[in-house]
Design a protein around this motif. Sequence first.
Motif, PDB file in Angstrom:
ATOM      1  N   PRO A  42      19.397 -72.161  15.288  1.00  0.00           N
ATOM      2  CA  PRO A  42      19.012 -71.601  16.589  1.00  0.00           C
ATOM      3  C   PRO A  42      19.552 -70.187  16.814  1.00  0.00           C
ATOM      4  O   PRO A  42      18.865 -69.338  17.386  1.00  0.00           O
ATOM      5  N   VAL A  43      20.754 -69.914  16.337  1.00  0.00           N
ATOM      6  CA  VAL A  43      21.334 -68.583  16.490  1.00  0.00           C
ATOM      7  C   VAL A  43      20.522 -67.567  15.696  1.00  0.00           C
ATOM      8  O   VAL A  43      20.211 -66.472  16.187  1.00  0.00           O
ATOM      9  N   ALA A  44      20.145 -67.919  14.480  1.00  0.00           N
ATOM     10  CA  ALA A  44      19.360 -67.011  13.647  1.00  0.00           C
ATOM     11  C   ALA A  44      17.983 -66.756  14.247  1.00  0.00           C
ATOM     12  O   ALA A  44      17.499 -65.618  14.256  1.00  0.00           O
ATOM     13  N   LEU A  45      17.354 -67.788  14.765  1.00  0.00           N
ATOM     14  CA  LEU A  45      16.037 -67.611  15.379  1.00  0.00           C
ATOM     15  C   LEU A  45      16.108 -66.760  16.635  1.00  0.00           C
ATOM     16  O   LEU A  45      15.249 -65.900  16.869  1.00  0.00           O
ATOM     17  N   LEU A  46      17.134 -66.961  17.450  1.00  0.00           N
ATOM     18  CA  LEU A  46      17.291 -66.159  18.661  1.00  0.00           C
ATOM     19  C   LEU A  46      17.589 -64.705  18.315  1.00  0.00           C
ATOM     20  O   LEU A  46      17.063 -63.782  18.948  1.00  0.00           O
ATOM     21  N   ALA A  47      18.402 -64.474  17.291  1.00  0.00           N
ATOM     22  CA  ALA A  47      18.690 -63.105  16.862  1.00  0.00           C
ATOM     23  C   ALA A  47      17.433 -62.421  16.340  1.00  0.00           C
ATOM     24  O   ALA A  47      17.184 -61.241  16.638  1.00  0.00           O
ATOM     25  N   ALA A  48      16.620 -63.129  15.578  1.00  0.00           N
ATOM     26  CA  ALA A  48      15.382 -62.553  15.061  1.00  0.00           C
ATOM     27  C   ALA A  48      14.408 -62.232  16.190  1.00  0.00           C
ATOM     28  O   ALA A  48      13.774 -61.166  16.193  1.00  0.00           O
ATOM     29  N   LEU A  49      14.299 -63.122  17.157  1.00  0.00           N
ATOM     30  CA  LEU A  49      13.419 -62.876  18.299  1.00  0.00           C
ATOM     31  C   LEU A  49      13.903 -61.683  19.111  1.00  0.00           C
ATOM     32  O   LEU A  49      13.102 -60.835  19.529  1.00  0.00           O
ATOM     33  N   THR A  50      15.201 -61.587  19.323  1.00  0.00           N
ATOM     34  CA  THR A  50      15.766 -60.459  20.071  1.00  0.00           C
ATOM     35  C   THR A  50      15.517 -59.150  19.343  1.00  0.00           C
ATOM     36  O   THR A  50      15.106 -58.158  19.956  1.00  0.00           O
ATOM     37  N   ALA A  51      15.736 -59.121  18.042  1.00  0.00           N
ATOM     38  CA  ALA A  51      15.518 -57.899  17.269  1.00  0.00           C
ATOM     39  C   ALA A  51      14.049 -57.509  17.275  1.00  0.00           C
ATOM     40  O   ALA A  51      13.710 -56.322  17.413  1.00  0.00           O
ATOM     41  N   GLN A  52      13.175 -58.484  17.150  1.00  0.00           N
ATOM     42  CA  GLN A  52      11.741 -58.180  17.146  1.00  0.00           C
ATOM     43  C   GLN A  52      11.301 -57.614  18.493  1.00  0.00           C
ATOM     44  O   GLN A  52      10.529 -56.663  18.545  1.00  0.00           O
TER      45      GLN A  52
END
Length: 103
Positions: A42-52
């Motif tokens: 979940p942390v990795a997915l949230l970080a990827a969404l935030t960066a995108q």
Amino acid sequence: MSVWITIALTAVGCYLVKLLGLLVPAGALERPLVQRLSALLPVALLAALTAQQAFSGADGALVVDARAAGLAAAGLALVLRAPFLVVIAAAVAVTAAVRALGG
């Protein structure tokens, strides 16, 4: 009509993914690797969404604008262990200030 077909297929797909998660044996979920991955995913997915969301432009190009400054302010507030509402307020304030200054 194709929008409703897409919505229906998405709903069915979400239901099947949830059902698949319920059918996983308990022994598979108790493995240490699976537990570590399920904690970090979940942390990795949230970080990827935030960066995108922070660095993508209208046509998918890399853009560094006021959103990046707000993200940096939020990151700094997190490093300083500020409460969540202060983190959000800092990001909003810095983003608004940079946009007001023409950035």
